[in-house]
Write an enzyme that holds these catalytic residues in place. Sequence first.
Site, PDB file in Angstrom:
ATOM      1  N   LYS A 152       0.215  -7.643  -8.798  1.00 27.26           N
ATOM      2  CA  LYS A 152      -1.092  -8.267  -8.572  1.00 27.26           C
ATOM      3  C   LYS A 152      -1.885  -8.306  -9.882  1.00 27.26           C
ATOM      4  CE  LYS A 152      -5.003  -7.376  -5.407  1.00 27.26           C
ATOM      5  NZ  LYS A 152      -5.393  -6.452  -4.298  1.00 27.26           N
ATOM      6  N   SER A 227      -6.125  -9.437  -0.398  1.00 23.51           N
ATOM      7  CA  SER A 227      -6.356  -9.960  -1.734  1.00 23.51           C
ATOM      8  C   SER A 227      -5.077 -10.076  -2.570  1.00 23.51           C
ATOM      9  CB  SER A 227      -7.359  -9.066  -2.480  1.00 23.51           C
ATOM     10  OG  SER A 227      -6.858  -7.749  -2.633  1.00 23.51           O
ATOM     11  N   SER A 251      -5.246  -5.540   2.051  1.00 24.06           N
ATOM     12  CA  SER A 251      -4.865  -6.502   1.018  1.00 24.06           C
ATOM     13  C   SER A 251      -3.378  -6.589   0.720  1.00 24.06           C
ATOM     14  CB  SER A 251      -5.611  -6.191  -0.286  1.00 24.06           C
ATOM     15  OG  SER A 251      -6.992  -6.398  -0.110  1.00 24.06           O
TER      16      SER A 251
END
Length: 587
Positions: A152, A227, A251
């Site tokens: 990420k 996310s 997330s």
Amino acid sequence: MASAEPPYVAIARRKQAALAASIPAQWKLPEHLIPAGMLTPAESITEGPKQYGRVNVMNIPRTCGLLTPKELDITEKYDVRALVLSMTESKLTVEEVVEAFCKRAAISHQLTRCLTEPLFDRALNRARELDDHLRRTGTPVGPLHGLPVSVKDSFNVKGVDTSVGLAALAFQPATSNAALVDLLESLGAVVIAKTNVPQTLATLDSCNNLFGRTLNPLNRQWTAGGSTGGEGALVAMCGSMVGFGTDIGGSIRVPAMCQGIYGFKPSEGRIPFGGQGGGGIPGKSRMSIQAVAGPIARSVADLGAVMAEIVPRAELFGEDCIPGFWPTPSVPATLSPPRNFTIGILKTDGLVTPLPPITRVLDEVAQILRRTPGVEVVDIPTPPAMRKCQAVAGGLMGIDGGSNTLDLLESMGESLMPWHLQQGKFGPKRGKPLDIFQVADLQARRSELERELLKMWTLGLSPERRVDAIICPMAGHPVPPLDSYKGVGYTSSFVLLDYPAGNLPIRSFTESDLELGQAMDTPLLGGWDKMNRQLWDKKVTDRRVYLDSPLSVQIITPKQRDYELFQAMEIVDRAVQGHGNTTQAKL
């Protein structure tokens, strides 16, 4: 006279140009292979929900002609252990494996806008170093020798931006690696890319002004989640073997649900989290609620393969980690005495009533497990304390008032993303930071909830009546259209409680799940429940948008019982697949 464009626009153009330049010309798709409606990054934010048709791009990497038959085999036919073994036995070179995944990641990005920082050149250089080491010494660098992984965007990688989609943080390369990146590289893994996230890292649709909107490769009408949405899209498209994200409200699990793959949120301290960017106040998590890092993969086995190597070593790399042990081999094919594996079914959190297809798939899994040898299934009554978890989690997430992030947005003239704007009173706003007494009160309430919910694991009876794992909804609704994800109570609550939690895909949404003409008749529970029901109300949502979407369940275990979570995911996945119901993202 037209006003000057806000500062973020020029920065976004520079950033997108740098990203495009990092993809070799020979890896770029011909325009006719990119479905109409891709739109520019800026248009994807404002026009996406209106313009995206029902398009599945999962098969394009196989049919586009850019990947050779061998590269297709490398990226599709192996699990983690088999791929690493092929490289350590010199049946495949690390360079050809990494190049295949870099190429597929580039293709995936052109179809979904999932990447922020392609690391292709440095990944290929690292691959050659690993091959050279194996030739010279006859031994691999580590147990994940050559494994292509992605992270990420919030994880720092030395020499690369950690902009997390904020223009104010662009073109400020990190000066060191996140601890997890160092750990992965020490194991021999090769980080091939960083992936897209939502604005503020706090929404459930991965969309920002810097890189645009990440699209769901299964259907561009559905959200890719957030996310860790870029990771979800990349892993689903076989552009990375394993992706690593973070989870504070869901997330990791939400993108896994949206793409029909597997996500694992461990307990605090199992995987190094430090070395994150994002513009937040350093040290905030030590006072509020601790986000954790974890993997996303295409199988339970791949989750276990990386956890088995990371958990025992995490304390050596992360100051936020504790000593860990991960047994091998995993759960046997058939369970044996002295007792059954007890799985509880928790149908609701008491705050949001799941929509009918969510309740149905939960019931189906329970029925399958009741017929599975070695498994005992029990119903878990909803503890009253569950209703209170989301409010306490939300309060702890917002102890700083959110001013730092809003300051960064305002400094570049950035507007809020559609998901934020649609949340109304639930959306982001500048608040007053809490004082120490207010924070202490929230933590005291958290302790009360943790203590009360211990009873859930013994059915309120005695310690001898232990529940090994609990299955519950991942969300109150199926995978929704863009910017429509409603609430995180089913995921944030288990971060508050520090319970390991995983997403497990079960099957696809079918015609029989539509229940056209039928409305929910259960009593309305409150504001969050009302928002959730909008996704089933025919006046607001055409239910047919859910057809073929992946339906998942969430599995949780008690605090620090991460290996037991892996066991439970194996047991349930094996039972469901043996029953013929599985919807892992198919090519």
